[in-house]
Design a protein around this motif. Structure first.
Motif, PDB file in Angstrom:
ATOM      1  N   GLY A   1      16.977  83.361  18.138  1.00 33.12           N
ATOM      2  CA  GLY A   1      18.281  82.796  18.473  1.00 33.12           C
ATOM      3  C   GLY A   1      18.124  81.570  19.362  1.00 33.12           C
ATOM      4  N   GLY A   2      19.205  80.882  19.593  1.00 31.01           N
ATOM      5  CA  GLY A   2      19.160  79.697  20.426  1.00 31.01           C
ATOM      6  C   GLY A   2      19.315  78.434  19.597  1.00 31.01           C
ATOM      7  N   GLN A   3      19.592  77.342  20.266  1.00 30.23           N
ATOM      8  CA  GLN A   3      19.814  76.069  19.605  1.00 30.23           C
ATOM      9  C   GLN A   3      18.495  75.374  19.260  1.00 30.23           C
ATOM     10  OE1 GLN A   3      22.758  74.709  18.662  1.00 30.23           O
ATOM     11  NE2 GLN A   3      23.741  76.624  19.311  1.00 30.23           N
ATOM     12  N   PRO A   4      18.422  74.764  18.085  1.00 32.12           N
ATOM     13  CA  PRO A   4      17.222  73.975  17.761  1.00 32.12           C
ATOM     14  C   PRO A   4      17.079  72.811  18.730  1.00 32.12           C
ATOM     15  CG  PRO A   4      18.543  74.407  15.802  1.00 32.12           C
ATOM     16  CD  PRO A   4      19.382  74.799  16.986  1.00 32.12           C
ATOM     17  N   ALA A   5      15.860  72.398  18.957  1.00 29.75           N
ATOM     18  CA  ALA A   5      15.593  71.301  19.888  1.00 29.75           C
ATOM     19  C   ALA A   5      14.629  70.312  19.243  1.00 29.75           C
ATOM     20  CB  ALA A   5      15.000  71.841  21.194  1.00 29.75           C
ATOM     21  N   LEU A   6      14.852  69.033  19.549  1.00 28.81           N
ATOM     22  CA  LEU A   6      13.960  67.991  19.060  1.00 28.81           C
ATOM     23  C   LEU A   6      12.640  68.077  19.824  1.00 28.81           C
ATOM     24  CD1 LEU A   6      13.558  65.412  17.313  1.00 28.81           C
ATOM     25  CD2 LEU A   6      14.438  64.111  19.270  1.00 28.81           C
ATOM     26  N   VAL A   7      11.550  68.140  19.098  1.00 26.74           N
ATOM     27  CA  VAL A   7      10.224  68.233  19.707  1.00 26.74           C
ATOM     28  C   VAL A   7       9.562  66.862  19.805  1.00 26.74           C
ATOM     29  CG1 VAL A   7       7.915  69.217  19.443  1.00 26.74           C
ATOM     30  CG2 VAL A   7       9.926  70.597  18.905  1.00 26.74           C
ATOM     31  N   ALA A   8       9.601  66.107  18.716  1.00 25.04           N
ATOM     32  CA  ALA A   8       8.994  64.767  18.687  1.00 25.04           C
ATOM     33  C   ALA A   8       9.720  63.936  17.642  1.00 25.04           C
ATOM     34  CB  ALA A   8       7.503  64.836  18.384  1.00 25.04           C
ATOM     35  N   ALA A   9      10.018  62.685  17.987  1.00 24.70           N
ATOM     36  CA  ALA A   9      10.764  61.805  17.086  1.00 24.70           C
ATOM     37  C   ALA A   9       9.833  60.785  16.433  1.00 24.70           C
ATOM     38  CB  ALA A   9      11.866  61.086  17.853  1.00 24.70           C
ATOM     39  N   GLU A  10      10.213  60.386  15.220  1.00 24.63           N
ATOM     40  CA  GLU A  10       9.517  59.335  14.486  1.00 24.63           C
ATOM     41  C   GLU A  10       8.009  59.605  14.393  1.00 24.63           C
ATOM     42  OE1 GLU A  10      10.489  55.448  15.882  1.00 24.63           O
ATOM     43  OE2 GLU A  10      12.618  55.867  16.018  1.00 24.63           O
ATOM     44  N   VAL A  11       7.683  60.702  13.749  1.00 27.49           N
ATOM     45  CA  VAL A  11       6.287  61.117  13.598  1.00 27.49           C
ATOM     46  C   VAL A  11       5.841  60.827  12.162  1.00 27.49           C
ATOM     47  CG1 VAL A  11       4.682  63.048  13.733  1.00 27.49           C
ATOM     48  CG2 VAL A  11       6.610  62.920  15.329  1.00 27.49           C
ATOM     49  N   PRO A  12       4.878  59.934  11.954  1.00 25.36           N
ATOM     50  CA  PRO A  12       4.392  59.661  10.598  1.00 25.36           C
ATOM     51  C   PRO A  12       3.515  60.802  10.076  1.00 25.36           C
ATOM     52  CG  PRO A  12       3.971  57.803  12.080  1.00 25.36           C
ATOM     53  CD  PRO A  12       4.328  58.977  12.933  1.00 25.36           C
ATOM     54  N   VAL A  13       3.655  61.093   8.788  1.00 25.90           N
ATOM     55  CA  VAL A  13       2.814  62.082   8.121  1.00 25.90           C
ATOM     56  C   VAL A  13       1.557  61.372   7.614  1.00 25.90           C
ATOM     57  CG1 VAL A  13       2.639  63.730   6.210  1.00 25.90           C
ATOM     58  CG2 VAL A  13       4.803  63.479   7.463  1.00 25.90           C
ATOM     59  N   LEU A  14       0.394  61.833   8.055  1.00 30.80           N
ATOM     60  CA  LEU A  14      -0.874  61.205   7.697  1.00 30.80           C
ATOM     61  C   LEU A  14      -1.571  61.869   6.522  1.00 30.80           C
ATOM     62  CD1 LEU A  14      -2.435  60.606  11.239  1.00 30.80           C
ATOM     63  CD2 LEU A  14      -1.130  58.996   9.835  1.00 30.80           C
ATOM     64  N   ALA A  15      -1.458  63.176   6.414  1.00 38.08           N
ATOM     65  CA  ALA A  15      -2.175  63.888   5.357  1.00 38.08           C
ATOM     66  C   ALA A  15      -1.548  65.244   5.120  1.00 38.08           C
ATOM     67  CB  ALA A  15      -3.651  64.051   5.723  1.00 38.08           C
ATOM     68  N   LEU A  16      -1.707  65.711   3.879  1.00 35.60           N
ATOM     69  CA  LEU A  16      -1.247  67.046   3.487  1.00 35.60           C
ATOM     70  C   LEU A  16      -2.436  67.756   2.842  1.00 35.60           C
ATOM     71  CD1 LEU A  16       2.089  65.833   1.898  1.00 35.60           C
ATOM     72  CD2 LEU A  16       1.899  67.129   4.024  1.00 35.60           C
ATOM     73  N   PRO A  17      -3.310  68.351   3.643  1.00 32.16           N
ATOM     74  CA  PRO A  17      -4.531  68.954   3.092  1.00 32.16           C
ATOM     75  C   PRO A  17      -4.225  70.010   2.040  1.00 32.16           C
ATOM     76  CG  PRO A  17      -4.642  68.811   5.480  1.00 32.16           C
ATOM     77  CD  PRO A  17      -3.233  68.481   5.099  1.00 32.16           C
ATOM     78  N   ALA A  18      -4.928  69.935   0.924  1.00 28.39           N
ATOM     79  CA  ALA A  18      -4.767  70.932  -0.124  1.00 28.39           C
ATOM     80  C   ALA A  18      -5.431  72.231   0.309  1.00 28.39           C
ATOM     81  CB  ALA A  18      -5.385  70.429  -1.427  1.00 28.39           C
ATOM     82  N   GLY A  19      -4.967  73.318  -0.231  1.00 27.34           N
ATOM     83  CA  GLY A  19      -5.575  74.607   0.073  1.00 27.34           C
ATOM     84  C   GLY A  19      -5.296  75.087   1.475  1.00 27.34           C
ATOM     85  N   SER A  20      -4.283  74.497   2.140  1.00 31.91           N
ATOM     86  CA  SER A  20      -3.993  74.905   3.519  1.00 31.91           C
ATOM     87  C   SER A  20      -2.747  75.775   3.610  1.00 31.91           C
ATOM     88  CB  SER A  20      -3.786  73.660   4.391  1.00 31.91           C
ATOM     89  OG  SER A  20      -2.679  72.898   3.932  1.00 31.91           O
ATOM     90  N   THR A  21      -2.348  76.373   2.472  1.00 34.33           N
ATOM     91  CA  THR A  21      -1.133  77.185   2.480  1.00 34.33           C
ATOM     92  C   THR A  21      -1.402  78.657   2.770  1.00 34.33           C
ATOM     93  OG1 THR A  21      -1.325  77.457   0.080  1.00 34.33           O
ATOM     94  CG2 THR A  21       0.047  75.647   0.882  1.00 34.33           C
ATOM     95  N   ASP A  22      -2.684  79.061   2.772  1.00 32.62           N
ATOM     96  CA  ASP A  22      -2.971  80.461   3.072  1.00 32.62           C
ATOM     97  C   ASP A  22      -3.238  80.619   4.564  1.00 32.62           C
ATOM     98  OD1 ASP A  22      -6.286  80.160   1.582  1.00 32.62           O
ATOM     99  OD2 ASP A  22      -5.439  79.321   3.416  1.00 32.62           O
ATOM    100  N   SER A  23      -3.433  81.827   4.970  1.00 33.42           N
ATOM    101  CA  SER A  23      -3.611  82.101   6.392  1.00 33.42           C
ATOM    102  C   SER A  23      -5.015  81.809   6.877  1.00 33.42           C
ATOM    103  CB  SER A  23      -3.275  83.570   6.683  1.00 33.42           C
ATOM    104  OG  SER A  23      -4.188  84.423   6.004  1.00 33.42           O
TER     105      SER A  23
END
Length: 215
Positions: A156-178
């Motif tokens: 519960g609670g209100q969402p809060a901004l953590v960091a603004a204007e953050v560029p995405v550098l990479a989306l590593p494959a195979g990183s969806t498992d634990s």
């Protein structure tokens, strides 16, 4: 009417021109042969010239998607003319993961691989891996997107901004498992401001981390 004494000098140039024409026509085959020989000699000289100096450069042997770990089969060597070799070539890319797609024939530079060089073009930023808990949501991102990171407490609670204007550098494959850590979701590498790193890390560990696209 001109005097007879003037007539001979006028006729002499005409006779000379006729003589030259007859000589050219008589020897036209010889002249053609000489010109052909000159052309052949020039061609042979050009063919015998040494090829320009080249440098071997490691390039992609085929299209490779972002996040893939490079193998020897993914790479080959291409000859680049001296002066055309790209800067910052990766010295040993085998076993490294791609931060963005690599096209067949494209040189492998350090900015294509996961690592500190990812922040080139983002001065003052650091590369930070962040695990978003919703893999499907993370799958909507593309390298180059600029997002706001938002955190919410699952209890519960209100969402809060953590960091603004953050560029995405990479989306590593195979990183969806634990990966044996018990964590789900998917890893996303972002370019964070150094002051935002502790805040982002804390939110990723304790809260539900999401994002919103920037305009």
């Amino acid at each position: 009417m001109l005097p007879d004494a003037v007539a001979p000098p006028v006729r002499r140039p005409l006779r000379a021109l006729r003589s030259v024409r007859r000589a050219v026509l008589t020897h036209r085959r010889l002249l053609a042969a000489v010109l052909a020989a000159v052309a052949v000699a020039a061609g042979l000289q050009a063919a015998a010239a040494p090829p320009p100096a080249t440098v071997g450069v490691t390039v992609a042997a085929r299209d490779v998607p972002a996040g893939a770990v490079l193998t020897e089969r993914d790479l080959t060597t291409a000859a680049f003319a001296v002066g055309t070799v790209p800067d910052d070539l990766a010295t040993d890319p085998v076993g490294r993961a791609l931060a963005s797609p690599l096209r067949r024939g494209e040189p492998v530079t350090d900015v294509r691989l996961l690592g500190p060089a990812l922040t080139e073009g983002h001065p003052g930023r650091v590369a930070l891996p962040v695990r978003l808990p919703d893999a499907g949501m993370a799958g909507l991102l593309r390298v180059g997107d600029v997002v706001d990171l938002v955190a919410a407490d699952p209890q519960g609670g209100q969402p809060a901004l953590v960091a603004a204007e953050v560029p995405v550098l990479a989306l590593p494959a195979g990183s969806t498992d634990s990966g044996g850590t018990g964590l789900g979701g998917r890893l996303v590498v972002v370019a964070a401001r150094p002051d935002d790193v502790p805040v982002i890390a804390d939110a990723a560990a304790r809260l539900f981390l999401s994002y919103a696209w920037r305009d």
